[in-house]
Scaffold this motif. Structure first.
Motif, mmCIF file in Angstrom:
data_model
loop_
_atom_site.group_PDB
_atom_site.id
_atom_site.type_symbol
_atom_site.label_atom_id
_atom_site.label_comp_id
_atom_site.label_asym_id
_atom_site.label_seq_id
_atom_site.Cartn_x
_atom_site.Cartn_y
_atom_site.Cartn_z
ATOM 1 N N UNK A 1 -12.988 -71.398 41.135
ATOM 2 C CA UNK A 1 -14.198 -70.658 41.529
ATOM 3 C C UNK A 1 -13.820 -69.516 42.470
ATOM 4 N N UNK A 2 -14.773 -68.622 42.710
ATOM 5 C CA UNK A 2 -14.537 -67.530 43.643
ATOM 6 C C UNK A 2 -14.472 -68.037 45.075
ATOM 7 N N UNK A 3 -13.952 -67.194 45.977
ATOM 8 C CA UNK A 3 -13.787 -67.659 47.363
ATOM 9 C C UNK A 3 -14.801 -67.065 48.334
ATOM 10 N N UNK A 4 -15.526 -66.012 47.949
ATOM 11 C CA UNK A 4 -16.359 -65.358 48.966
ATOM 12 C C UNK A 4 -17.762 -65.956 49.072
ATOM 13 N N UNK A 5 -18.349 -65.746 50.243
ATOM 14 C CA UNK A 5 -19.773 -66.035 50.473
ATOM 15 C C UNK A 5 -20.503 -64.696 50.490
ATOM 16 N N UNK A 6 -21.810 -64.760 50.405
ATOM 17 C CA UNK A 6 -22.594 -63.527 50.441
ATOM 18 C C UNK A 6 -22.332 -62.743 51.741
ATOM 19 N N UNK A 7 -22.221 -63.456 52.843
ATOM 20 C CA UNK A 7 -21.997 -62.799 54.152
ATOM 21 C C UNK A 7 -20.700 -61.997 54.153
ATOM 22 N N UNK A 8 -19.734 -62.417 53.341
ATOM 23 C CA UNK A 8 -18.460 -61.682 53.322
ATOM 24 C C UNK A 8 -18.654 -60.231 52.885
ATOM 25 N N UNK A 9 -19.664 -60.011 52.040
ATOM 26 C CA UNK A 9 -19.921 -58.635 51.598
ATOM 27 C C UNK A 9 -20.236 -57.727 52.787
ATOM 28 N N UNK A 10 -20.921 -58.309 53.778
ATOM 29 C CA UNK A 10 -21.382 -57.484 54.886
ATOM 30 C C UNK A 10 -20.262 -57.155 55.875
ATOM 31 N N UNK A 11 -19.136 -57.863 55.728
ATOM 32 C CA UNK A 11 -18.009 -57.627 56.641
ATOM 33 C C UNK A 11 -16.855 -56.910 55.954
ATOM 34 N N UNK A 12 -16.997 -56.724 54.670
ATOM 35 C CA UNK A 12 -15.875 -56.211 53.893
ATOM 36 C C UNK A 12 -15.629 -54.718 54.147
ATOM 37 N N UNK A 13 -14.362 -54.292 54.010
ATOM 38 C CA UNK A 13 -14.051 -52.860 54.154
ATOM 39 C C UNK A 13 -14.040 -52.148 52.797
ATOM 40 N N UNK A 14 -13.588 -52.884 51.774
ATOM 41 C CA UNK A 14 -13.590 -52.297 50.428
ATOM 42 C C UNK A 14 -14.082 -53.344 49.437
ATOM 43 N N UNK A 15 -14.977 -52.932 48.545
ATOM 44 C CA UNK A 15 -15.422 -53.825 47.465
ATOM 45 C C UNK A 15 -15.066 -53.151 46.140
ATOM 46 N N UNK A 16 -14.265 -53.833 45.349
ATOM 47 C CA UNK A 16 -13.899 -53.277 44.038
ATOM 48 C C UNK A 16 -14.694 -54.053 42.985
ATOM 49 N N UNK A 17 -15.398 -53.333 42.123
ATOM 50 C CA UNK A 17 -16.244 -53.982 41.107
ATOM 51 C C UNK A 17 -15.684 -53.641 39.724
ATOM 52 N N UNK A 18 -15.132 -54.643 39.076
ATOM 53 C CA UNK A 18 -14.432 -54.391 37.807
ATOM 54 C C UNK A 18 -15.161 -55.062 36.640
ATOM 55 N N UNK A 19 -15.419 -54.300 35.594
ATOM 56 C CA UNK A 19 -15.962 -54.894 34.370
ATOM 57 C C UNK A 19 -17.260 -55.648 34.600
ATOM 58 N N UNK A 20 -18.119 -55.079 35.379
ATOM 59 C CA UNK A 20 -19.387 -55.749 35.682
ATOM 60 C C UNK A 20 -20.480 -54.693 35.788
ATOM 61 N N UNK A 21 -21.673 -55.057 35.317
ATOM 62 C CA UNK A 21 -22.807 -54.139 35.373
ATOM 63 C C UNK A 21 -23.938 -54.785 36.172
ATOM 64 N N UNK A 22 -23.788 -54.849 37.497
ATOM 65 C CA UNK A 22 -24.745 -55.611 38.298
ATOM 66 C C UNK A 22 -26.164 -55.051 38.267
ATOM 67 N N UNK A 23 -26.333 -53.763 38.050
ATOM 68 C CA UNK A 23 -27.690 -53.187 38.037
ATOM 69 C C UNK A 23 -28.572 -53.878 37.017
ATOM 70 N N UNK A 24 -27.962 -54.352 35.939
ATOM 71 C CA UNK A 24 -28.702 -55.047 34.909
ATOM 72 C C UNK A 24 -28.520 -56.552 35.001
ATOM 73 N N UNK A 25 -27.294 -56.993 35.219
ATOM 74 C CA UNK A 25 -26.997 -58.414 35.042
ATOM 75 C C UNK A 25 -27.015 -59.242 36.322
ATOM 76 N N UNK A 26 -26.909 -58.605 37.460
ATOM 77 C CA UNK A 26 -27.011 -59.307 38.753
ATOM 78 C C UNK A 26 -27.701 -58.363 39.734
ATOM 79 N N UNK A 27 -28.953 -57.984 39.438
ATOM 80 C CA UNK A 27 -29.575 -56.873 40.180
ATOM 81 C C UNK A 27 -29.639 -57.057 41.688
ATOM 82 N N UNK A 28 -29.801 -58.302 42.181
ATOM 83 C CA UNK A 28 -29.904 -58.421 43.638
ATOM 84 C C UNK A 28 -28.550 -58.210 44.319
#
Ligand SMILES: Nc1nc2c(c(=O)[nH]1)N[C@H]1C(S)=C(S)[C@@H](COP(=O)(O)OP(=O)(O)OC[C@H]3O[C@@H](n4cnc5c(=O)[nH]c(N)nc54)[C@H](O)[C@@H]3O)O[C@H]1N2
Ligand SMILES: Nc1nc2c(c(=O)[nH]1)N[C@H]1C(S)=C(S)[C@@H](COP(=O)(O)OP(=O)(O)OC[C@H]3O[C@@H](n4cnc5c(=O)[nH]c(N)nc54)[C@H](O)[C@@H]3O)O[C@H]1N2
Ligand code: SF4
Ligand SMILES: [Mo]
Length: 765
Positions: A214-241
């Protein structure tokens, strides 16, 4: 070939397509308008509001859409959901119902002529239905008779391994646990599930390198991150929140890098519909650097980036890589760097499709940062080399020490709302020995140890006559799987096909000699099994287990809950089972008590799951512990190999539109991409179009010739699109007919739905 089989791919009429410009901003007021429109089309306003107000609230209904987590802390009282969550509710909670009269009036062969869209819009199934051998109409059947029929078939098989038990990822923890228990007590590990077609490659890569699938991050990790790389994913449609999380990350200073062959609106900018500013037209830019890779160019891209980072590190040791972390926590660093040094940068750049200057810019940014999250979804998992590509994601994070600490880590963004929980509960055709030992200890029977079939192996077994009964716990097997006509032949060879379903779908219409539809309660429905108000539990993409309590009046009083269906099936099939099926039926706390005894991480399950918001499961990678064979995180060496594409061929990815949830088609528009009223389209580069002599809306047929077989998908319209040359995109499931059954990912056996080699031929007009 039977008439019905051909209907599995009958193209719809191509009419009324409209093409506009792709949108420049996701969500905002248009998303709110679309939500309301979809809900009101399916049900009275009171029913709609009742379900929406409880959606994703603590103690309310878990959204039946995707697996994106809810915030741990504050939740908006009026709208903790997105446009596609509202559409999922509209689709599921519809007040349209299919009674026995509907099935008497509509022949199976006629219904099969419809598209997935028209079939799915018919409504909720209201009572169990049975299709007799040779008949073309389903007839109502009593529940007891249905269970007896399945029990009879299962007990007649010469070997339990002749039965297949599929699961789709909406099934609750309670139902999934009972289901795998029943299947193992019956005697097989044939438990293929939708993750075989989805994040299996992630599970394999992460399990081998980090010791947890499984993945290792929690939602809160997003708020502390310096760089977020999004590969092969279309969140606007498939994970909008996820866009709200990205917005908050940006506000806190994170940089976002998106890697995708096409420019997805949701990755570009976002207007948060939960904020007043949205109504005033305010939007936030999300992606800082957009890398428009070639399809399957990701491994080359990652290796090129590591090569550039290594050059910088070599100028000053420790300036780029986290040498302490590498020394303490990892294995295989030297061999990995040696391999990277041996690679040719020019070749990697060429394969990735991104120019060196841009790559240098990204390497410059990554060199200085210490907290990186990498997110990915199907654009990474559905290729031949997916497992190795994801291992390359891990390599990059390990070099940067970007794992096992706040603000950093792996984030495979899961699909179905409980797909991760189903695996945790033991839905697995290759179960870990620890799980089987535990089942043996708690339940006192010897579960089978041999591996069962995954999805592709299950299709091949049915096709070869080695499997004769197919049981689907949710999902839409025929439309979701590859090589539609081959799979149709496989299902039609079965003696019995059974589907536990909410809505009518194509899998009810492409069936075995006999067929059953068992209608179940959905997430939104009030569940009063055993005379008590019950709730179920689910696990989201970040390992939070929490409750979901439906509240709507079911469309019929003849529906059973999924746990009840499994219990009654077990009672009808297993003659001398000592498992407490009757007790589970009366109270789901008893199921949870036995989950607690069998599966690690569920201590005080009944108590903790009643805490609003639920609890986190243990996650060793998050805690900076790596339970691999080596006891450390492992660097791995992978060779890049490109898919062979001939001169007159294209590499095709099959993707989701904004108006669908997998095979459930909500509507015919793909608003963000500017495509309206049509799904049989091919998104193509303008230069490729010119070379082929195609115009906008040229009518074409698509061909695949793998394994000496011709596969054809007819009647598609060409649309010019900003996509790399040589690459094209079509929608899933319309193009599944072209995905060869034998074309699967190494190690995970996931169909390569994102790299299908096709020829495109203009129709003779
Ligand atoms: N509304 C809605 N929500 C959903 C679903 C749905 O159908 N509708 N499905 C659910 C499920 S089960 C899942 S698994 C997820 C799926 O979520 P996604 O993985 O976002 O879904 P896909 O449309 O398959 O999109 C994959 C993305 O990868 C890109 N891509 C394709 N090939 C490549 C490649 O080679 N490299 C890179 N870098 N990118 C590539 C495509 O352009 C696309 O943007 O969503 C879940 N949520
Ligand atoms: N070409 C191509 N093929 C793909 C993909 C791709 O990107 N490209 N993606 C793959 C992926 S990621 C996935 S996850 C699979 C999805 O494969 P599946 O999970 O098999 O398909 P779904 O369309 O999600 O299933 C929808 C059906 O589930 C039933 N259902 C809905 N809710 C419930 C419920 O609460 N209980 C029960 N029992 N039934 C319910 C309804 O009858 C509905 O028709 O498809 C895969 N196939
Ligand atoms: S992001 Fe996913 S889980 Fe959240 S409301 Fe939207 S569809 Fe539902
Ligand atoms: Mo998925």
């Amino acid at each position: 070939m039977s008439k019905k089989k051909l209907k599995a791919e009958t193209p719809e009429e191509l009419t009324g397509i409209k093409i506009g410009k792709p949108k420049s901003v996701a969500a905002g007021i248009p998303a709110v308008v679309s939500s309301v429109k979809h809900v009101l089309a399916e049900m009275p306003i009171a029913r709609g509001m009742q379900s929406l107000l409880q959606l994703n609230q603590k103690g309310g209904i878990d959204c039946p859409g995707c697996a994106w987590p809810d915030p741990d802390d504050d939740r908006s009282r009026i709208g903790e959901y997105c446009e596609n969550g509202a559409k999922a509710i509209a689709e599921e909670a519809t007040s349209k119902r299919l009674t026995a009269e509907f099935f008497a009036k509509n022949k199976v062969s006629e219904l099969a002529e419809g598209s997935d869209y028209t079939i799915g819009k018919k409504g909720r199934i209201a009572q169990p239905m049975y299709l007799k051998e040779g008949s073309d109409n389903y007839k109502e059947i009593e529940w007891d008779a249905a269970f007896a029929l399945i029990g009879k078939h299962l007990n007649q098989l010469s070997d339990p391994n002749e039965a297949i038990f599929y699961t789709s990822g909406r099934t609750s923890n309670e139902a999934a646990f009972l289901y795998q228990l029943f299947v193992r007590a019956y005697g097989t590990n044939n438990l293929p599930d939708c993750s075989n077609m989805c994040h299996e490659s992630s599970g394999r890569a992460l399990g081998e390198t980090l010791g947890i699938g499984k993945g290792s991050v929690k939602l809160e990790d997003f708020y502390e991150s310096e760089v977020i790389i999004i590969m092969g994913q279309n969140p606007g449609t498939n994970h909008p929140r996820m866009l709200s999380a990205l917005q908050k990350a940006k506000e806190n200073g994170a940089k976002i890098i998106s890697v995708n062959p096409i420019v997805e609106t949701g990755l570009v900018s976002f207007s948060n519909p939960q904020k007043l500013s949205s109504a005033l037209g305010k939007k936030v830019a999300l992606t800082d650097t957009y890398l428009q890779v070639k399809i399957n160019g990701d491994m080359a891209l990652l290796q090129a980036l590591v090569k550039l980072l290594l050059e910088k590190e070599q100028q000053q040791a420790g300036s780029v890589f986290d040498l302490d972390f590498i020394a303490d926590k990892t294995n295989g660093y030297e061999a990995y760097l040696e391999h990277i040094e041996s690679l040719d940068l020019g070749e990697l750049v060429e394969h990735s499709g991104i120019d060196l200057e841009t790559l240098n810019g990204v390497a410059e940014l990554l060199a200085k940062k210490k907290k990186i999250i990498i997110c990915w979804a199907m654009g990474l998992t559905q290729h031949k080399n997916s497992v190795n590509t994801i291992k390359e994601v891990v390599n990059l994070l390990l070099l940067k020490g970007s794992i096992g600490k706040p603000g950093a880590g792996t984030c495979p963004v899961r699909g179905h709302s409980n797909v991760q929980g189903d695996r945790t509960m033991g839905i697995h055709e290759r179960p870990p020995a620890k799980l089987l030992d535990s089942i043996e200890k708690v339940f006192g029977f010897e579960p089978p140890r041999a591996h069962g079939y995954d999805v592709v192996e299950a299709i091949e077994a049915m096709h070869a006559g080695k499997a004769k009964v197919f049981f689907g716990m949710g999902g839409n097997f025929i439309s979701a799987t590859p090589d539609t006509l081959y799979t149709a032949e496989a299902l039609e060879k079965c003696d019995l096909t059974v589907h536990v379903s909410t809505k009518l779908n194509r899998s009810h219409l492409v069936h075995g000699k006999e067929a059953l539809i068992l209608p179940c309660l959905a997430r939104t429905d009030k569940d009063e099994t055993g005379g008590e108000r019950q709730f179920v539990t689910v696990e989201n993409s970040m390992g939070v287990v929490h409750s979901s309590r439906g509240s709507l009046k079911p469309v019929s009083d003849k529906l059973l809950s999924e746990p009840a269906i499994v219990c009654r099936l077990a009672q009808a099939t297993l003659s001398d089972s000592s498992i407490l099926w009757e007790a589970y039926l009366g109270n789901y706390d008893k199921i949870r008590a036995d989950i607690e005894k069998t599966i690690t991480g569920f201590d005080n399950y009944n108590e903790r799951v009643r805490i609003p918001g639920g609890f986190y499961l243990p996650n060793c990678a998050r805690d900076n512990e790596y339970k691999t064979s080596a006891g450390k995180a492992i660097f791995t060496v992978s060779e890049f190999t490109a898919v062979e594409v001939g001169q007159d061929e294209y590499l095709m990815m099959t993707i989701r539109s904004h108006d669908q949830f997998n095979t459930t088609i909500y509507g015919l528009d793909d608003r963000y991409r500017g495509i309206y009223n049509e799904r049989r389209v091919v998104l193509m580069n303008k230069e490729d179009m010119a070379r082929e002599g195609f115009q906008t809306k040229t009518k074409v047929d698509l061909y695949n010739y793998s394994n000496d077989k011709e596969r054809v998908a007819r009647n598609f319209l060409i649309i010019p699109y900003n996509i790399p040359k040589g690459c094209v995109a079509t929608y899933f499931p319309e193009a599944n007919v072209l995905v060869p059954i034998k074309s699967t990912a190494d190690k995970s056996n996931t169909p390569t739905s994102k790299s299908v080699v096709i020829k495109i031929l203009k129709q003779n007009v």
